[in-house]
Design an enzyme around this catalytic site. Structure first.
Site, mmCIF file in Angstrom:
data_model
loop_
_atom_site.group_PDB
_atom_site.id
_atom_site.type_symbol
_atom_site.label_atom_id
_atom_site.label_comp_id
_atom_site.label_asym_id
_atom_site.label_seq_id
_atom_site.Cartn_x
_atom_site.Cartn_y
_atom_site.Cartn_z
ATOM 1 N N GLU A 187 -8.545 -5.413 11.344
ATOM 2 C CA GLU A 187 -8.229 -6.615 10.588
ATOM 3 C C GLU A 187 -6.821 -6.535 10.004
ATOM 4 O OE1 GLU A 187 -10.497 -7.465 7.026
ATOM 5 O OE2 GLU A 187 -9.186 -9.165 6.547
ATOM 6 N N ASP A 208 -3.684 3.823 -4.126
ATOM 7 C CA ASP A 208 -2.729 2.860 -4.663
ATOM 8 C C ASP A 208 -2.456 3.249 -6.112
ATOM 9 O OD1 ASP A 208 -1.263 0.696 -5.460
ATOM 10 O OD2 ASP A 208 -2.896 -0.765 -5.323
ATOM 11 N N ASP A 230 -0.059 2.198 -9.389
ATOM 12 C CA ASP A 230 0.890 1.229 -9.944
ATOM 13 C C ASP A 230 1.458 1.746 -11.246
ATOM 14 O OD1 ASP A 230 0.785 -0.656 -8.045
ATOM 15 O OD2 ASP A 230 -0.685 -1.926 -9.057
#
Lengths: 438, 451
Positions: free
Chosen positions: A58, A126, A128
């Site tokens: 995907e 991830d 941040d």
């Protein structure tokens, strides 16, 4: 925009625009490399290849004006390239490889049998910098600078070593997310086949910094020793970055408000009062942060502090201020999307380039190639004859990044994919031979 | 079909160790009377429910071990003769009951796994080893040389988890994927993709194996249920099965009770009188910051849905707050979808159920998030302040804090309820929406007597 015309005619001023992006996708985006990566060796002529593999992945696009297209899939390189060029997505996300072509998921889901399910996905992380706002004073929100970036460097160092040494992974890609953080893609076959439960376990292994807004102490070590992973992270990375970088660059002890936050992590009130009294009214000095930190360490670690809770307090403080803060949800499940490397961040115009974990101290987020710079470089190079036999991307400052991507990540990855393919193919052959003999 | 063990007490045979614990790998071929079918299932449910309550109160492993043993004796072993059959039958009946939705499967899987874990711990070392063999666990003891090379690290890990085992005990080298629980809590030394598992931790290996087999079977059972069983048994088992799950899990509060509806202008008042602390906190944070992160939006949004806020009112409510911070445009683009999603109007179109206490307590609020259970996730100081604002003080406040200290979060919430309503709450609080409903009941009856 003219690439090969008069350089003055095409002066580049904005950081980002749809036009620039179109040029970037037209001339620079590394389609072949991305395709090879996402194929994991299944694009060759080897009889063991699964030719449907890439087509079951995907992709999702975020277009201009926030239109969001999920479940895009492409059966080959040309299809992907054409679609990206045509749709010109502001952001490309990569999802899992599904059991069937995700674009045709509805056709398969008829009859209530849900055969449509993710089967493979890189283990991703991830991080941040916005999640570090309580420990950085130079910037806040999505802003970063060289004073707070070492927090990201610390994250890379801690996790890269552990993913390799503890978990035994080899094919790891670190990427600048274009604005406020970093992404990590672990691409070993074993990592790609982890179940959600196993992913959650790995994420939790790294999950040390805990607690929401309302708990005071986000990190607490209660055991008689630290886990070897934590000890190594502390001595090799966190203490160094805390003492050599953040202590001064963030002025962690410079004002009462700031050192008060550190003192709150110490559970012994007498000591806190003692330190507080000593520091208040202290004059300015260039070594203020270091002095106070040394003082704190000395007080906490001196022989007379036998209290159980205080033994690990120095470590707890350092971990609170430096230890990686993961966005856990991203890592926990297979079908979480993550932005593809080499995208351009629409707010900054910067390209999501790979970061070399072995030289991550040198990485400077403020000098990452931006769209406008790249297009200017292309303009300039267009005028020079010496570049004739060089691909477009290598004419720009992105060339360095793509070379690093290939030599340190893509090529070793493809080599091991080929070996794995070979092995499993031979094993299958052997098996069928055996059954023939019988 | 095969039954794993004919469970006869081995009288006279000294060497035969027969574990009491079953792995439930195949459904039994047994004649079961219909009333037994139901009674057995209810008895087992009592055990699972007891476990579930204990877990949400944050009981420690040692307490759990005793509790599970007691529950099992009380409900499953009244008649010594039927032990094994009752165990098998009740397990497979509940599989049917709890295979029918993701939520039910999750609950059942987690409770059965916990039950299995503690029953395994109660087995003798010999029968533990037999069970391990039956699972074909791929464990390999460390060689002496291997052990020597990592000895220091192994003892460091032991000390870090406060384990009393001396470090020359036996260790197994296992692919880390096999022991996610041990990896997640950093309870093993990790090297090059292997977890070094101590003998006493091997329980985790067995439990993981049990869990994953059960998880797979539940999905298969569900397929069989929808494809054949439900229709075939529609006059016999189906009604029993369907009744069992709702009776014993309690209401899920996805629909407001008795079609009570609340409107936008009620919210402020209700927040003050009838919201539990977790929701009050989210509400005031939202009013203050005009923003909540995902975890908070889910927890609070579903709660509001459960107390009877309509979709239109919910959209208006969130829009009103968020637009002050992110603007109307971004709200419509980024957040409105999520709200409609909660109401089952987008995506998979599932009408999501409000979170129960158990779910909220076990959540892990990350940086900047305000969701979770205040009794569990707040610092002492913040919790005292928050309770003070609700009007809980003096003796009651100390009682609440005492429960918190002992990890009885739901009891702490119950005491809070009793303090602010000056009225007892015998059932205890196990769902924020239940808090709301009970609170409204009391307030309304007070109003009536007043007028």
């Amino acid at each position: 925009m003219v690439i090969d015309g008069n350089p003055n005619a095409g002066s580049i001023t904005e950081t980002f625009s749809l036009e620039y992006l179109r040029m970037y996708y037209g001339k620079l985006f590394p389609y072949t490399d991305m395709f090879q990566w996402m194929s994991y060796g299944n694009d060759g002529k080897h009889p063991g290849c699964d030719l449907s593999f890439f087509g079951r992945r995907e992709f999702s696009f975020t277009l201009d004006n926030d239109i969001y297209l999920r479940f895009q899939s492409f059966s080959n390189l040309a299809e992907m390239e054409n679609s990206i060029k045509e749709k010109c997505p502001f952001k490309i996300d990569i999802g899992p490889v599904y059991s069937v072509d995700p674009a045709k998921r509805h056709a398969y889901s008829q009859g209530g049998n849900s055969v449509f399910a993710p089967v493979e996905r890189e283990l991703v992380f991830d991080i941040d910098i916005t999640d570090y706002d309580d420990v950085r004073y130079c910037c806040s929100g999505a802003d970063v600078c060289l004073n707070c970036w070492p927090l990201m460097t610390a994250a890379i160092k801690v996790m890269d070593v552990s993913l390799r040494d503890d978990f035994g992974f080899n094919h790891i890609l670190w990427v600048y997310s274009g604005r406020r953080g970093i992404h990590c893609w672990v691409c070993d076959g074993r990592a790609r086949r982890l179940t959600n439960e196993q992913r959650t376990a790995v994420a939790n292994y790294f999950h040390v910094y805990k607690g929401g807004e309302n708990s005071l102490k986000k990190i607490s070590f209660t055991g008689a020793a630290l886990h070897p992973f934590l000890t190594r992270s502390y001595t090799d990375v966190l203490r160094v970055i805390f003492e050599e970088k953040l202590l001064c660059s963030q002025d962690l002890f410079a004002s009462e408000e700031r050192y008060q936050k550190i003192l709150e992590l110490i559970p012994d009130e007498t000591l806190v009062t003692e330190l507080h009294e000593k520091w208040s009214g202290n004059k300015r000095s260039t070594t203020l942060n270091n002095d106070r930190w040394d003082h704190l360490k000395h007080t906490l670690q001196s022989g007379k502090q036998k209290v159980q809770g205080l033994r690990r307090c120095v470590e707890e403080i350092v971990f609170s201020y430096t230890y990686p803060r993961l966005d856990m949800e991203v890592s926990k499940s297979m079908n979480h999307l993550l932005k593809a490397p080499f995208c351009v961040h629409p707010k900054t115009g910067r390209v999501c380039i790979p970061i070399d974990p072995n030289n991550c101290d040198d990485f400077d987020p403020t000098s990452v190639p931006s769209l406008s710079e790249l297009l200017e470089e292309l303009n300039a190079a267009g005028l020079k004859a010496e570049f004739e036999n060089v691909s477009e991307i290598e004419k720009t400052s992105l060339g360095k990044s793509i070379k690093f991507f290939r030599s340190s990540f893509l090529h070793p990855l493809l080599k091991s994919c080929k070996e794995e393919l070979e092995r499993s193919h031979n094993a299958k052959l052997q098996q069928s031979k055996n059954s023939l003999n019988w | 079909m095969e039954i794993l063990r004919s469970h006869r007490k081995s009288i006279g045979k000294v060497d035969a160790v027969v574990p009491n614990l079953l792995l439930y790998r195949t459904a039994p071929v047994l004649e079961v009377r219909l009333d037994e079918f139901e009674i057995y299932a209810i008895d087992r449910l009592k055990v699972l429910k007891g476990i579930s309550d204990a877990l949400s109160r944050g009981k420690k492993p040692e307490e759990m071990e005793k509790l599970v043993d007691d529950l099992w004796r009380m409900h499953m072993r009244q008649h010594a003769s039927q032990n094994t059959n009752k165990d098998i039958i009740s397990h497979f009946v509940l599989r049917l009951v709890y295979c029918r939705s993701e939520e039910l499967r999750k609950w059942f899987l987690s409770m059965e796994t916990t039950l299995f874990r503690y029953r395994f711990r109660l087995e003798s070392p010999d029968s533990q080893r037999i069970l391990m063999d039956e699972f074909n666990l791929p464990y390999k003891a460390l060689t002496h040389a291997e052990h020597e090379s990592v000895k220091d690290k192994l003892s460091q890990v032991s000390r870090s988890i406060g384990s009393s085992t001396n470090f020359d005990s036996i260790f197994f080298k296992v692919h880390f994927e096999e022991v996610p629980e041990l990896v997640a809590n950093r309870k093993v030394f990790m090297l090059q993709g292997f977890a070094y598992v101590a003998m006493h931790q091997a329980t985790a290996l067995v439990v993981t194996q049990f869990r994953s087999l059960l998880s797979k079977s539940l999905v298969l059972t569900y397929r069989k249920w929808t494809s054949t069983i439900r229709e075939q048994e529609k006059d016999r088992l189906t009604p029993i099965v369907e009744a069992l799950s709702t009776d014993y899990l309690g209401p899920n509060y996805s629909q407001p009770k008795d079609n009570i509806h609340i409107t936008l202008k009620d919210i402020d008042h209700l927040a003050n009188t009838s919201f539990p602390l977790c929701m009050r906190h989210l509400f005031y944070k939202l009013r203050e910051d005009h923003h909540l992160k995902h975890g908070g939006r889910m927890q609070f949004g579903l709660f509001l849905k459960g107390v009877g806020l309509s979709l239109d009112d919910a959209l208006a409510f969130w829009r009103d707050e968020f637009s002050k911070k992110v603007g109307l445009d971004r709200f419509e683009k980024e957040y409105a979808y999520g709200i409609r999603h909660n109401f089952g109007k987008e995506g998979k179109r599932i009408d999501y159920t409000p979170f129960s206490c158990q779910r909220i307590i076990s959540s892990v609020p990350s940086v900047g998030n305000h969701n979770g259970c205040p009794y569990r996730h707040f610092s002492d100081e913040n919790l005292r302040a928050a309770l003070g604002k609700m009007g809980v003080g003096g003796r009651s406040l100390d009682d609440v804090m005492d429960k918190v200290k002992n990890h009885h979060y739901q009891l702490a919430c119950t005491l809070t309820f009793e303090a602010i309503h000056s009225s007892s709450c015998d059932t205890g609080i196990n769902h924020p929406n239940q808090f709301f409903v009970e609170s409204q009941k009391i307030l309304q009856s007070k109003n009536q007597t007043a007028s």
